[in-house]
Design an enzyme around this catalytic site. Sequence first.
Site, mmCIF file in Angstrom:
data_model
loop_
_atom_site.group_PDB
_atom_site.id
_atom_site.type_symbol
_atom_site.label_atom_id
_atom_site.label_comp_id
_atom_site.label_asym_id
_atom_site.label_seq_id
_atom_site.Cartn_x
_atom_site.Cartn_y
_atom_site.Cartn_z
ATOM 1 N N ASP A 31 -8.111 1.056 -26.335
ATOM 2 C CA ASP A 31 -8.390 0.991 -24.899
ATOM 3 C C ASP A 31 -8.498 2.393 -24.324
ATOM 4 O O ASP A 31 -7.695 3.257 -24.633
ATOM 5 C CB ASP A 31 -7.260 0.254 -24.165
ATOM 6 C CG ASP A 31 -7.502 -1.236 -24.138
ATOM 7 O OD1 ASP A 31 -8.404 -1.694 -24.857
ATOM 8 O OD2 ASP A 31 -6.776 -1.931 -23.413
ATOM 9 N N PRO A 63 0.819 -1.221 0.000
ATOM 10 C CA PRO A 63 0.000 0.000 0.000
ATOM 11 C C PRO A 63 0.852 1.270 0.000
ATOM 12 O O PRO A 63 0.349 2.346 -0.321
ATOM 13 C CB PRO A 63 -0.802 -0.098 1.305
ATOM 14 C CG PRO A 63 -0.729 -1.520 1.732
ATOM 15 C CD PRO A 63 0.532 -2.081 1.157
ATOM 16 N N GLU A 83 0.981 -7.623 8.151
ATOM 17 C CA GLU A 83 1.126 -6.156 8.179
ATOM 18 C C GLU A 83 2.165 -5.665 7.189
ATOM 19 O O GLU A 83 2.235 -4.472 6.907
ATOM 20 C CB GLU A 83 1.466 -5.681 9.598
ATOM 21 C CG GLU A 83 0.289 -5.737 10.554
ATOM 22 C CD GLU A 83 -0.959 -5.060 9.994
ATOM 23 O OE1 GLU A 83 -0.902 -3.866 9.689
ATOM 24 O OE2 GLU A 83 -1.994 -5.745 9.857
ATOM 25 N N ARG A 143 -0.988 -7.307 -21.623
ATOM 26 C CA ARG A 143 -1.771 -6.741 -22.726
ATOM 27 C C ARG A 143 -0.955 -5.798 -23.602
ATOM 28 O O ARG A 143 -1.316 -5.548 -24.746
ATOM 29 C CB ARG A 143 -2.971 -5.961 -22.176
ATOM 30 C CG ARG A 143 -3.953 -6.803 -21.401
ATOM 31 C CD ARG A 143 -5.030 -5.922 -20.791
ATOM 32 N NE ARG A 143 -5.670 -5.116 -21.806
ATOM 33 C CZ ARG A 143 -6.638 -5.555 -22.605
ATOM 34 N NH1 ARG A 143 -7.086 -6.788 -22.481
ATOM 35 N NH2 ARG A 143 -7.148 -4.763 -23.516
HETATM 36 C C1 9D3 Z 1 -5.173 -2.507 7.679
HETATM 37 C C2 9D3 Z 1 -3.706 -2.704 7.873
HETATM 38 N N1 9D3 Z 1 -3.004 -1.499 7.457
HETATM 39 C C3 9D3 Z 1 -2.752 -0.606 8.589
HETATM 40 C C4 9D3 Z 1 -2.236 -1.197 9.803
HETATM 41 C C5 9D3 Z 1 -1.773 -1.789 6.762
HETATM 42 C C6 9D3 Z 1 -1.887 -2.755 5.660
HETATM 43 C C7 9D3 Z 1 -0.988 -3.798 5.574
HETATM 44 C C8 9D3 Z 1 -1.093 -4.729 4.557
HETATM 45 C C9 9D3 Z 1 -2.894 -2.663 4.694
HETATM 46 C C10 9D3 Z 1 -2.991 -3.613 3.689
HETATM 47 C C11 9D3 Z 1 -2.107 -4.652 3.622
HETATM 48 C C12 9D3 Z 1 -2.211 -5.656 2.537
HETATM 49 N N2 9D3 Z 1 -2.231 -5.022 1.212
HETATM 50 C C13 9D3 Z 1 -1.267 -5.183 0.325
HETATM 51 O O1 9D3 Z 1 -0.338 -5.934 0.555
HETATM 52 C C14 9D3 Z 1 -1.310 -4.417 -0.920
HETATM 53 C C15 9D3 Z 1 -2.224 -3.433 -1.392
HETATM 54 C C16 9D3 Z 1 -3.411 -2.874 -0.833
HETATM 55 O O2 9D3 Z 1 -3.892 -3.208 0.266
HETATM 56 N N3 9D3 Z 1 -4.063 -1.894 -1.551
HETATM 57 C C17 9D3 Z 1 -3.627 -1.466 -2.771
HETATM 58 N N4 9D3 Z 1 -2.521 -1.959 -3.321
HETATM 59 C C18 9D3 Z 1 -1.849 -2.926 -2.636
HETATM 60 S S1 9D3 Z 1 -0.444 -3.639 -3.164
HETATM 61 C C19 9D3 Z 1 -0.300 -4.607 -1.839
#
Ligand code: 9D3
Length: 248
Positions: free
Chosen positions: A172, A92, A119, A157
């Site tokens: 696209d 994220p 996490e 793609r």
């Molecule tokens: C809710 C937990 N969050 C705050 C403590 C941190 C968090 C850790 C791990 C939030 C999501 C994740 C898992 N997500 C991914 O590994 C992830 C992701 C995403 O959640 N949204 C958009 N792109 C991606 S790329 C990897």
Amino acid sequence: MAATLRFDVFTLFPEVFSPYMQTSILQRAQASLLVELQLHNIRDWTADRHHVCDDMPYGGGGGMVMKPEPIFTAVEAVLGAPPGCPVILLTPQGRVFTQAVAEELSQKARLALLCGRYEGVDERVREHLVTDEISIGDYVLSGGEVPAMVLIDAITRLIPGALGDPEGAWDDSHATGLLEYPHYTRPPEFRHWRVPDILLSGDHARIARWRRQQALLRTKQRRPDLLQKANLSDNDRDFLLDLELQDK
Ligand code: 9D3
């Protein structure tokens, strides 16, 4: 012909990739050796009896953290040390994936995709193994697997020959920078809802103009932010000005 792009995916859930990778375009791209996908289960690279991949965070707090050793062992065993290709962590906290990023990555010969769970991964993985961090948008998912599939799909793609139709990628919506015009197929009337007459007219010049204007109208209504970057002709600008005057 040799594979033009090879994906190595490192994940705790390799089984979720196979069904999607068997769908038409991805399946055909692999069969024609335009892309190659290798899945690597990080758990296979643990050294302990219980194949542990996560542990408690130093400093306390909730959740678990992915341990560094299995990740380094897996990636270095497959790609060498140091890896000779981008190692992309799906997180994220990464830069947001767009069509422009997909185009950039489609130029590479090989990409390693590292899917986080829990996490996140131990910071030493980011600092000393990962070369790029990518997010697919601002919403919370359970891990990097779905984002990795999003990258693989969008990048595949863009490889010449991956779509049956060589023009396919061009029309696209995000390749032209506009949303798409409305599509219709048979029957010409369904529950009294008629296909616009112009599409049945056979007048290809008028159809092309109507489609362009529908694309402009939709983009203005739904994604005005896209119009800033879109490649617009004088005719396009005139049409948009008319819309403002008529307040459509
Ligand atoms: C809710 C937990 N969050 C705050 C403590 C941190 C968090 C850790 C791990 C939030 C999501 C994740 C898992 N997500 C991914 O590994 C992830 C992701 C995403 O959640 N949204 C958009 N792109 C991606 S790329 C990897």
